[in-house]
Scaffold this motif. Structure first.
Motif, PDB file in Angstrom:
ATOM      1  N   LYS A 228      42.570  51.345  76.190  1.00 48.12           N
ATOM      2  CA  LYS A 228      41.952  50.187  76.850  1.00 48.12           C
ATOM      3  C   LYS A 228      40.905  49.539  75.944  1.00 48.12           C
ATOM      4  CE  LYS A 228      42.626  51.851  81.579  1.00 48.12           C
ATOM      5  NZ  LYS A 228      41.971  52.323  82.835  1.00 48.12           N
ATOM      6  N   PHE A 229      40.099  50.395  75.271  1.00 46.29           N
ATOM      7  CA  PHE A 229      39.103  49.828  74.363  1.00 46.29           C
ATOM      8  C   PHE A 229      39.788  49.108  73.197  1.00 46.29           C
ATOM      9  CE2 PHE A 229      36.637  50.364  70.425  1.00 46.29           C
ATOM     10  CZ  PHE A 229      35.551  49.565  70.729  1.00 46.29           C
ATOM     11  N   GLN A 230      40.896  49.669  72.729  1.00 50.25           N
ATOM     12  CA  GLN A 230      41.622  49.042  71.629  1.00 50.25           C
ATOM     13  C   GLN A 230      42.146  47.659  72.040  1.00 50.25           C
ATOM     14  OE1 GLN A 230      45.205  51.090  70.276  1.00 50.25           O
ATOM     15  NE2 GLN A 230      44.572  50.803  68.145  1.00 50.25           N
ATOM     16  N   SER A 231      42.592  47.567  73.289  1.00 51.43           N
ATOM     17  CA  SER A 231      43.068  46.266  73.791  1.00 51.43           C
ATOM     18  C   SER A 231      41.920  45.256  73.821  1.00 51.43           C
ATOM     19  CB  SER A 231      43.660  46.437  75.199  1.00 51.43           C
ATOM     20  OG  SER A 231      44.774  47.307  75.162  1.00 51.43           O
ATOM     21  N   ARG A 232      40.760  45.693  74.272  1.00 50.77           N
ATOM     22  CA  ARG A 232      39.605  44.808  74.286  1.00 50.77           C
ATOM     23  C   ARG A 232      39.190  44.419  72.865  1.00 50.77           C
ATOM     24  NH1 ARG A 232      34.719  47.074  77.629  1.00 50.77           N
ATOM     25  NH2 ARG A 232      33.996  44.936  77.199  1.00 50.77           N
ATOM     26  N   LEU A 233      39.302  45.389  71.946  1.00 49.63           N
ATOM     27  CA  LEU A 233      38.914  45.143  70.559  1.00 49.63           C
ATOM     28  C   LEU A 233      39.816  44.097  69.908  1.00 49.63           C
ATOM     29  CD1 LEU A 233      37.045  45.977  68.198  1.00 49.63           C
ATOM     30  CD2 LEU A 233      38.736  47.729  67.631  1.00 49.63           C
ATOM     31  N   ASN A 234      41.098  44.156  70.246  1.00 48.14           N
ATOM     32  CA  ASN A 234      42.046  43.201  69.649  1.00 48.14           C
ATOM     33  C   ASN A 234      41.868  41.773  70.175  1.00 48.14           C
ATOM     34  OD1 ASN A 234      43.265  45.180  68.057  1.00 48.14           O
ATOM     35  ND2 ASN A 234      44.728  45.751  69.666  1.00 48.14           N
ATOM     36  N   GLU A 235      41.209  41.658  71.309  1.00 51.07           N
ATOM     37  CA  GLU A 235      41.003  40.330  71.898  1.00 51.07           C
ATOM     38  C   GLU A 235      39.760  39.625  71.357  1.00 51.07           C
ATOM     39  OE1 GLU A 235      40.831  41.061  76.025  1.00 51.07           O
ATOM     40  OE2 GLU A 235      42.960  41.571  76.235  1.00 51.07           O
ATOM     41  N   ILE A 236      38.943  40.336  70.582  1.00 51.77           N
ATOM     42  CA  ILE A 236      37.683  39.764  70.081  1.00 51.77           C
ATOM     43  C   ILE A 236      37.961  38.815  68.923  1.00 51.77           C
ATOM     44  CG2 ILE A 236      35.492  40.328  68.960  1.00 51.77           C
ATOM     45  CD1 ILE A 236      35.503  42.969  70.463  1.00 51.77           C
TER      46      ILE A 236
ATOM     47  N   ASN B  91      31.046  62.955  74.078  1.00 45.94           N
ATOM     48  CA  ASN B  91      30.880  62.362  75.410  1.00 45.94           C
ATOM     49  C   ASN B  91      30.178  61.008  75.345  1.00 45.94           C
ATOM     50  OD1 ASN B  91      32.122  64.564  76.648  1.00 45.94           O
ATOM     51  ND2 ASN B  91      30.179  65.675  76.881  1.00 45.94           N
ATOM     52  N   THR B  92      29.185  60.896  74.446  1.00 47.73           N
ATOM     53  CA  THR B  92      28.482  59.609  74.288  1.00 47.73           C
ATOM     54  C   THR B  92      29.445  58.515  73.831  1.00 47.73           C
ATOM     55  OG1 THR B  92      26.471  60.796  73.689  1.00 47.73           O
ATOM     56  CG2 THR B  92      26.572  58.454  73.118  1.00 47.73           C
ATOM     57  N   PHE B  93      30.310  58.857  72.896  1.00 50.99           N
ATOM     58  CA  PHE B  93      31.300  57.896  72.383  1.00 50.99           C
ATOM     59  C   PHE B  93      32.239  57.445  73.489  1.00 50.99           C
ATOM     60  CE2 PHE B  93      35.606  57.394  70.493  1.00 50.99           C
ATOM     61  CZ  PHE B  93      35.368  56.210  69.797  1.00 50.99           C
ATOM     62  N   ILE B  94      32.760  58.374  74.294  1.00 53.42           N
ATOM     63  CA  ILE B  94      33.694  58.027  75.372  1.00 53.42           C
ATOM     64  C   ILE B  94      32.979  57.187  76.436  1.00 53.42           C
ATOM     65  CG2 ILE B  94      35.017  59.003  77.302  1.00 53.42           C
ATOM     66  CD1 ILE B  94      36.486  59.090  74.651  1.00 53.42           C
ATOM     67  N   ASP B  95      31.743  57.571  76.768  1.00 52.84           N
ATOM     68  CA  ASP B  95      30.997  56.795  77.767  1.00 52.84           C
ATOM     69  C   ASP B  95      30.749  55.369  77.293  1.00 52.84           C
ATOM     70  OD1 ASP B  95      30.910  59.025  79.377  1.00 52.84           O
ATOM     71  OD2 ASP B  95      28.894  59.633  78.750  1.00 52.84           O
ATOM     72  N   LEU B  96      30.489  55.210  76.011  1.00 49.92           N
ATOM     73  CA  LEU B  96      30.186  53.887  75.470  1.00 49.92           C
ATOM     74  C   LEU B  96      31.401  52.968  75.496  1.00 49.92           C
ATOM     75  CD1 LEU B  96      28.074  52.062  74.077  1.00 49.92           C
ATOM     76  CD2 LEU B  96      28.868  52.988  71.886  1.00 49.92           C
ATOM     77  N   ILE B  97      32.553  53.475  75.011  1.00 51.79           N
ATOM     78  CA  ILE B  97      33.734  52.602  74.923  1.00 51.79           C
ATOM     79  C   ILE B  97      34.422  52.421  76.272  1.00 51.79           C
ATOM     80  CG2 ILE B  97      34.111  53.223  72.521  1.00 51.79           C
ATOM     81  CD1 ILE B  97      36.425  54.975  73.424  1.00 51.79           C
ATOM     82  N   SER B  98      34.102  53.291  77.258  1.00 55.98           N
ATOM     83  CA  SER B  98      34.746  53.159  78.576  1.00 55.98           C
ATOM     84  C   SER B  98      33.959  52.262  79.524  1.00 55.98           C
ATOM     85  CB  SER B  98      34.908  54.547  79.211  1.00 55.98           C
ATOM     86  OG  SER B  98      33.632  55.145  79.446  1.00 55.98           O
ATOM     87  N   ASP B  99      32.785  51.821  79.089  1.00 60.30           N
ATOM     88  CA  ASP B  99      31.956  50.964  79.944  1.00 60.30           C
ATOM     89  C   ASP B  99      32.526  49.548  79.940  1.00 60.30           C
ATOM     90  OD1 ASP B  99      30.035  49.758  81.439  1.00 60.30           O
ATOM     91  OD2 ASP B  99      28.347  50.304  80.118  1.00 60.30           O
ATOM     92  N   LYS B 100      33.164  49.192  81.055  1.00 55.89           N
ATOM     93  CA  LYS B 100      33.786  47.873  81.145  1.00 55.89           C
ATOM     94  C   LYS B 100      32.758  46.747  81.250  1.00 55.89           C
ATOM     95  CE  LYS B 100      37.933  49.650  83.451  1.00 55.89           C
ATOM     96  NZ  LYS B 100      38.777  49.556  84.672  1.00 55.89           N
ATOM     97  N   ASN B 101      31.613  47.082  81.733  1.00 58.69           N
ATOM     98  CA  ASN B 101      30.583  46.058  81.911  1.00 58.69           C
ATOM     99  C   ASN B 101      29.787  45.808  80.641  1.00 58.69           C
ATOM    100  OD1 ASN B 101      31.230  45.800  84.671  1.00 58.69           O
ATOM    101  ND2 ASN B 101      29.935  47.599  85.166  1.00 58.69           N
ATOM    102  N   LEU B 102      30.010  46.632  79.639  1.00 61.88           N
ATOM    103  CA  LEU B 102      29.263  46.476  78.397  1.00 61.88           C
ATOM    104  C   LEU B 102      29.825  45.299  77.598  1.00 61.88           C
ATOM    105  CD1 LEU B 102      27.104  47.679  76.481  1.00 61.88           C
ATOM    106  CD2 LEU B 102      28.953  48.989  75.420  1.00 61.88           C
TER     107      LEU B 102
END
Length: 359
Positions: free
Chosen positions: A19-27, A68-79
């Motif tokens: 999911k993060f990769q999909s968001r990254l490709n849209e930037i 865990n910090t890495f997963i929490d950061l990239i999984s935050d949809k509101n970020l």
């Protein structure tokens, strides 16, 4: 590299990475640096998704520290994926990548190697927080990894190798001592068993003679019984004749008549009984002789082993040294039948008796 964790292979973490990769490709990138940063970060994530086992195995320390910090950061949809946030995310990816690089004996694939070189060459382009992370990974992270590794149980086991080797050596010495003691005990038992060898070596042959001896003892007992019966039967006709004459005949003339009538049958019966008495007596003597021979064989079986051992040297010089022993042991058990009365002995005696009466 510590214990084999399950992090990148976990299905929920893989879903978060995709999911993060999909968001990254849209930037939409604003500069070449941002475009290259996003491309390299995308390549790192692709590798994490493609070979999660390798990343889990070789990045254990970084997973433990910032996983865990890495997963929490990239999984935050509101970020909001601002430049600073993307720099932080790349710096975390770079820390995973750098541990993978340090843990791999060979060179990384081109895409990952290019991502590592990009971070090293463009450290000053990152935001302040991300720059600290990248510099930490390049300069201090190897030392931190080494300290963590030295404090691990694996290195502790290596440090204790000498102690472990000494323990094993002591155990080995104890086992060897115990083995030698057991060998001594086995030899003692072997020597002890050798002393009983003569008692059991010919146990089958001895048992056979013993069974035969019991049969002959029973036969001897039966013959002795019939000898007694035959002896009583021999004198019974005479006693019966005397008793009859005493109670039923009153004068001498009658005695002569009765004796003339009964003498021949009585004498014939007594002669026949004497004949059978002789046969039974001869069989009894023969059985006693056989018993003596059997007992001799049983006695010889008790010392045959030692006798053979002691005479082995003599037998090398004289092959017939055991011939006498073997001839006794393996010879047949015979009876002395030279004086056994024949079938016609009784008839001849009866004929002689009749001739004497007629004369």
């Amino acid at each position: 590299m510590t214990e084999n964790l399950v992090f990148f292979k976990a299905s929920n973490n893989q879903a978060i990475l995709r999911k993060f990769q999909s968001r990254l490709n849209e930037i939409q990138s604003k500069s070449n640096f941002e475009s290259a940063r996003n491309t390299h970060m995308n390549n790192i994530i692709n590798s994490m998704l493609a070979t999660p086992d390798e990343w889990d195995f070789k990045c254990g320390i970084t997973i433990k520290w910032i996983g865990n910090t890495f997963i929490d950061l990239i999984s935050d949809k509101n970020l909001m994926l601002t430049t600073e946030h993307l720099d932080d995310m790349f710096s975390m990816c770079f820390r995973f990548l750098f541990e993978l690089y340090l843990s791999t004996k060979t060179e990384l694939i081109t895409e990952l190697n290019n991502a590592r070189n990009f971070a090293v060459e463009n450290t000053n382009e990152f935001s302040a927080t991300a720059k600290v992370q990248v510099e930490y990974a390049i300069r201090e992270m190897p030392i931190s990894m080494l300290k963590d590794l030295l404090a691990s149980e694996s290195i502790g086991s290596i440090k204790d190798f000498n102690n472990l080797h000494k323990i094993i050596k002591d155990k080995q010495d104890a086992w060897e001592t115990e083995l030698k003691n057991k060998e001594i005990r086995v030899e003692a038992i072997k020597t002890s068993l050798a002393t009983y060898e003569s008692g059991f070596n010919f146990v089958g042959l001895f048992q056979g003679f013993d069974d035969l001896s019991k049969q002959k003892e029973l036969e001897k007992t039966n013959l002795l019984f019939w000898i007694k019966v035959a002896g009583i039967a021999i004198v019974t006709p005479l006693i019966s004749e005397i008793i009859y004459l005493y109670f039923h005949v009153s004068n001498f003339e009658q005695i002569k008549i009765v004796l003339g009538i009964s003498l021949l049958p009585t004498a014939s019966l007594i002669a026949i009984l004497v004949y059978f008495f002789r046969i039974i007596l001869q069989n009894y003597k023969s059985t006693k002789s056989q018993l003596l021979q059997i007992e001799l064989r049983k006695t010889l079986c008790r010392f045959i082993q030692h006798y053979a051992d002691y005479s082995s040297k003599l037998k090398e010089k004289d092959k017939e040294s055991l011939a006498k022993f073997e001839s006794i042991i393996f010879s047949g058990i015979v009876s002395d039948d030279e004086k056994l009365p024949s079938t016609f002995d009784g008839i001849e005696q009866l004929g002689s008796l009749i001739k004497s009466l007629r004369a």
